[in-house]
Each structure stands twice: as C-alpha cells, then as structure tokens.
Design a protein around this motif. Sequence first.
Motif, PDB file in Angstrom:
ATOM      1  N   LYS A 182      39.170  73.640 -33.212  1.00 31.21           N
ATOM      2  CA  LYS A 182      40.456  72.967 -33.416  1.00 31.21           C
ATOM      3  C   LYS A 182      41.399  73.358 -32.288  1.00 31.21           C
ATOM      4  N   ASP A 183      42.531  72.687 -32.226  1.00 31.18           N
ATOM      5  CA  ASP A 183      43.566  73.078 -31.280  1.00 31.18           C
ATOM      6  C   ASP A 183      44.931  72.940 -31.945  1.00 31.18           C
ATOM      7  N   GLY A 184      45.927  73.540 -31.334  1.00 32.61           N
ATOM      8  CA  GLY A 184      47.284  73.463 -31.843  1.00 32.61           C
ATOM      9  C   GLY A 184      48.005  74.787 -31.673  1.00 32.61           C
ATOM     10  N   PRO A 185      49.228  74.854 -32.204  1.00 29.92           N
ATOM     11  CA  PRO A 185      49.943  76.133 -32.173  1.00 29.92           C
ATOM     12  C   PRO A 185      49.232  77.124 -33.091  1.00 29.92           C
ATOM     13  N   ARG A 186      49.717  78.333 -33.117  1.00 34.13           N
ATOM     14  CA  ARG A 186      49.077  79.358 -33.956  1.00 34.13           C
ATOM     15  C   ARG A 186      48.778  78.822 -35.349  1.00 34.13           C
ATOM     16  N   GLN A 187      47.570  79.077 -35.814  1.00 31.25           N
ATOM     17  CA  GLN A 187      47.084  78.595 -37.089  1.00 31.25           C
ATOM     18  C   GLN A 187      47.125  79.731 -38.121  1.00 31.25           C
ATOM     19  N   PRO A 188      47.040  79.418 -39.413  1.00 31.62           N
ATOM     20  CA  PRO A 188      47.059  80.476 -40.429  1.00 31.62           C
ATOM     21  C   PRO A 188      45.954  81.522 -40.240  1.00 31.62           C
ATOM     22  N   ASP A 189      44.803  81.107 -39.724  1.00 30.70           N
ATOM     23  CA  ASP A 189      43.690  82.040 -39.503  1.00 30.70           C
ATOM     24  C   ASP A 189      43.621  82.536 -38.058  1.00 30.70           C
ATOM     25  N   ASP A 190      44.745  82.479 -37.342  1.00 34.48           N
ATOM     26  CA  ASP A 190      44.803  82.842 -35.930  1.00 34.48           C
ATOM     27  C   ASP A 190      44.237  84.227 -35.640  1.00 34.48           C
ATOM     28  N   SER A 191      44.470  85.178 -36.521  1.00 33.99           N
ATOM     29  CA  SER A 191      44.006  86.549 -36.273  1.00 33.99           C
ATOM     30  C   SER A 191      42.482  86.664 -36.303  1.00 33.99           C
ATOM     31  N   ASP A 192      41.787  85.651 -36.811  1.00 32.75           N
ATOM     32  CA  ASP A 192      40.315  85.641 -36.805  1.00 32.75           C
ATOM     33  C   ASP A 192      39.762  85.303 -35.421  1.00 32.75           C
ATOM     34  N   TYR A 193      40.628  84.818 -34.532  1.00 35.21           N
ATOM     35  CA  TYR A 193      40.220  84.345 -33.205  1.00 35.21           C
ATOM     36  C   TYR A 193      40.927  85.147 -32.124  1.00 35.21           C
ATOM     37  N   PRO A 194      40.290  86.188 -31.581  1.00 37.24           N
ATOM     38  CA  PRO A 194      40.921  86.957 -30.498  1.00 37.24           C
ATOM     39  C   PRO A 194      41.115  86.070 -29.267  1.00 37.24           C
TER      40      PRO A 194
END
Length: 62
Positions: free
Chosen positions: A47-59
């Motif tokens: 996916k793409d976009g601004p910070r997502q709710p699960d952002d911390s799962d993706y370093p």
Amino acid sequence: MSWGTLYFYYRCPVCGEKFKYDYSRSDEFGADFGICPDCGAAGDFVKDGPRQPDDSDYPEVD
C-alpha cells in the motif's frame, strides 16, 4: 494541506520482511527503491499513503 510524508509499504516475498520507503527519497534510492534491505529481493507492494495505523510494523529503509 499536507498529510506529511508519503510512504510505500512492502513485504518481501523471499524472507517475509516488512519495510517502507519514503517516496520523497525515490531519486536517492533509484533502482533500489522497493528492494528488501535484508535479502535484496524486490518487495511486493502492499500500500501507499501517509503513516498508516500499522506503520510501526514496517521499518523505514535508510
């Protein structure tokens, strides 16, 4: 109005690593944009976009 940094989120099909790239740095990474930082395989776009709710799962790749 700005939503902040735009990220591209990936998951590696080889090692399973989740990671993200800051789109504003795409010129800096060039052909390596979207490449897994652990094993060097091309990541599967999630996916793409601004910070997502699960952002911390993706370093973020630096």
